[in-house]
Design a protein around this motif. Structure first.
Motif, PDB file in Angstrom:
ATOM      1  N   ASP A   1      18.686  -8.675  12.559  1.00  0.00           N
ATOM      2  CA  ASP A   1      19.871  -9.375  13.068  1.00  0.00           C
ATOM      3  C   ASP A   1      21.001  -9.330  12.041  1.00  0.00           C
ATOM      4  N   ARG A   2      20.654  -9.402  10.765  1.00  0.00           N
ATOM      5  CA  ARG A   2      21.680  -9.363   9.719  1.00  0.00           C
ATOM      6  C   ARG A   2      22.433  -8.038   9.746  1.00  0.00           C
TER       7      ARG A   2
ATOM      8  N   ASP B   1      24.556  -7.838  12.950  1.00  0.00           N
ATOM      9  CA  ASP B   1      25.779  -8.631  12.810  1.00  0.00           C
ATOM     10  C   ASP B   1      26.847  -7.844  12.055  1.00  0.00           C
TER      11      ASP B   1
ATOM     12  N   GLN C   1      30.472  -6.702  13.529  1.00  0.00           N
ATOM     13  CA  GLN C   1      31.663  -7.361  13.013  1.00  0.00           C
ATOM     14  C   GLN C   1      32.387  -6.561  11.934  1.00  0.00           C
TER      15      GLN C   1
END
Length: 208
Positions: free
Chosen positions: A138-139, A142, A146
């Motif tokens: 998930d890191r 992300d 972004q």
């Protein structure tokens, strides 16, 4: 682009396995300034394609792909090549490939060490595994969603005896290229695919 048919073929197989319809994009619809191109004709896209802005190796397109993994789905970063491989810097013979290649992803100021796995017609980058399946954390997802610029860095060529390991291949991806209203949304849309379950699994990449 030579890789597009291989992506079409892979997506067709995956689409049958997880019950999704696949509408391929045309090679002429994809370029380095267009940003992410989502799977067309479905409510829940299972992949997005992007062409690097620059590269010095035989990498054609980068694919964020939603793949079945037992009873769930995972996200992978898949690299499709301009030829039959292996992944190598331009002008370097395949015989110079090192036995322990490595890679990292640099997004803006953040470094993500990743594993390299080699499938029949593509390369998989991942920083986590779920059970036996390589996946993106998930890191890292992300950061891809972004971030502004993603650099894929590779150490693929065997160094002469006594010389330290060094990165010799790189591809640069503009993560926010394309229409302003679409920035970040393509990655978010594919991430939505991973929230559902998958009825069956398909073969994934195996370590080289």
């Amino acid at each position: 682009m030579q890789a597009l048919w291989r992506i079409v073929r892979t997506a067709l197989v995956a689409g049958i396995a997880i019950g999704l319809c696949f509408a391929p994009v045309l090679a002429g619809d994809l370029d380095a300034h267009a940003g992410w191109t989502l799977e067309q004709g479905v409510d829940l896209p299972s992949y997005a394609l992007i062409e690097p802005r620059s590269r010095n190796l035989n990498l054609d397109v980068v694919v964020l792909a939603c793949e079945p993994a037992n009873d769930r789905r995972i996200l992978q970063l898949q690299l499709y090549l301009t030829n039959d491989g292996p992944l190598m810097p331009d002008g370097v013979a395949a015989g110079r490939a090192k036995h322990d290649p490595r890679a990292e992803i640099l997004i803006d100021d953040h470094v993500f060490p990743v594993g390299l796995l080699f499938a029949e017609d593509h390369v998989v980058l991942s920083d986590e595994t779920r059970e036996m399946f390589p996946r993106l954390s998930d890191r890292l997802l992300d950061a891809i969603e972004q971030g502004e610029t993603m650099r894929l860095r590779f150490d693929l060529v065997a160094e002469p005896t006594g010389q330290p390991a060094a990165f010799d291949g790189e591809a640069v991806v503009d993560l926010q290229a394309g229409p302003a209203e679409m920035r970040g949304k393509a990655v978010a849309a594919v991430r939505g695919c991973a929230t559902g379950g998958a009825p069956q699994s398909v073969a994934l990449a195996t370590p080289r």
